[in-house]
Scaffold this motif. Structure first.
Motif, PDB file in Angstrom:
ATOM      1  N   ARG A 165      34.231  43.662  57.125  1.00  0.00           N
ATOM      2  CA  ARG A 165      34.019  44.806  56.225  1.00  0.00           C
ATOM      3  C   ARG A 165      34.793  46.036  56.690  1.00  0.00           C
ATOM      4  NH1 ARG A 165      34.546  47.615  52.903  1.00  0.00           N
ATOM      5  NH2 ARG A 165      33.092  48.956  51.760  1.00  0.00           N
ATOM      6  N   GLN A 169      38.649  45.421  55.874  1.00  0.00           N
ATOM      7  CA  GLN A 169      38.522  46.140  54.613  1.00  0.00           C
ATOM      8  C   GLN A 169      38.225  45.216  53.428  1.00  0.00           C
ATOM      9  OE1 GLN A 169      39.075  50.003  54.196  1.00  0.00           O
ATOM     10  NE2 GLN A 169      37.997  49.238  55.980  1.00  0.00           N
ATOM     11  N   SER A 171      35.690  43.473  50.678  1.00  0.00           N
ATOM     12  CA  SER A 171      34.450  43.822  49.995  1.00  0.00           C
ATOM     13  C   SER A 171      33.369  42.818  50.374  1.00  0.00           C
ATOM     14  CB  SER A 171      34.657  43.808  48.479  1.00  0.00           C
ATOM     15  OG  SER A 171      34.892  42.482  48.032  1.00  0.00           O
ATOM     16  N   SER A 173      31.682  40.914  48.394  1.00  0.00           N
ATOM     17  CA  SER A 173      31.902  39.664  47.662  1.00  0.00           C
ATOM     18  C   SER A 173      33.042  38.853  48.276  1.00  0.00           C
ATOM     19  CB  SER A 173      32.196  39.951  46.188  1.00  0.00           C
ATOM     20  OG  SER A 173      33.371  40.732  46.040  1.00  0.00           O
ATOM     21  N   GLU A 174      34.078  39.534  48.767  1.00  0.00           N
ATOM     22  CA  GLU A 174      35.185  38.830  49.419  1.00  0.00           C
ATOM     23  C   GLU A 174      34.744  38.218  50.743  1.00  0.00           C
ATOM     24  OE1 GLU A 174      38.736  41.643  47.537  1.00  0.00           O
ATOM     25  OE2 GLU A 174      37.962  42.024  49.550  1.00  0.00           O
TER      26      GLU A 174
END
Length: 211
Positions: A165, A169, A171, A173-174
């Protein structure tokens, strides 16, 4: 970190533009455009290396895993499909490389004790506020080292989610796609990681001030 690509870069990076997406660059690289690869490498090398270094807490091993990852990317270029964000694919590969290394070397990580006493909050909590680059909020070299020490104490699942995170960087959901977990579980891991980092930093800085 640089030796991997010495023979794989053309020096023609000026022909590429920063506005091109990672996915476009990877597809161009798959067609033989070495400058596209160089730009991808420059964009992601630092965050990927930190991901390895802070997960395994071993600079030499992190270098090896970093090289292994980019070699895998080079080998996978002909089969790459832009069905997901490049960074999601990149960190899925990075995670697999790390897991394989941990299995091979039987890497063990220490965990924070779950029953830590509550520590009074202070301004140092701002050092680990949700921020695109947490290290930039830490002002002194001593505090950076303290932060690294606290990161090393996190349970592996929480540290992984936190680094994806705040360093990569990605998200929520990613990250869920990379790890293969529900977004709700990822949110919980990040929240617990933040809480433990705050307590750890307050505790360590408080102890240093008392000495």
């Amino acid at each position: 970190m640089q030796r991997l690509c010495n023979n794989h870069m053309t020096g023609n990076i000026h022909t590429m533009t920063s506005s091109q997406s990672d996915e476009t660059l990877m597809l161009q690289y798959a067609k033989g455009d070495m400058a596209a690869f160089e730009l991808l490498y420059r964009r992601h090398k630092n965050s990927v290396f930190r991901f390895f270094a802070r997960q395994c807490d071993d600079h030499h091993l992190a270098e090896e895993l970093f090289q292994e990852l980019w070699n895998k990317i080079i080998k996978a270029r002909s089969t790459y499909q832009a069905s997901a964000k490049f960074t999601t694919w990149l960190y899925q590969l990075a995670r697999h490389v790390l897991i394989d290394a941990m299995r091979r070397k039987q890497v063990r990580t220490q965990h924070l004790v779950q029953t830590e006493p509550e520590i009074p909050t202070s301004n140092v909590i701002e050092l680990v506020a949700f921020d695109p680059s947490i290290s930039k909020r830490v002002e002194t070299a001593q505090q950076v080292e303290l932060l690294k020490g606290c990161l090393a104490l996190l349970p592996l699942e929480q540290k992984e989610a936190f680094l994806l995170r705040h360093e990569a960087q990605l998200s929520v959901s990613e990250i869920a796609q990379v790890i293969g977990e529900l977004p709700e579980n990822i949110k919980s891991r990040i929240r617990y990681a933040m809480s433990k980092l705050k307590r750890c930093l307050v505790n360590k800085l408080g102890a240093d001030h008392e000495q």
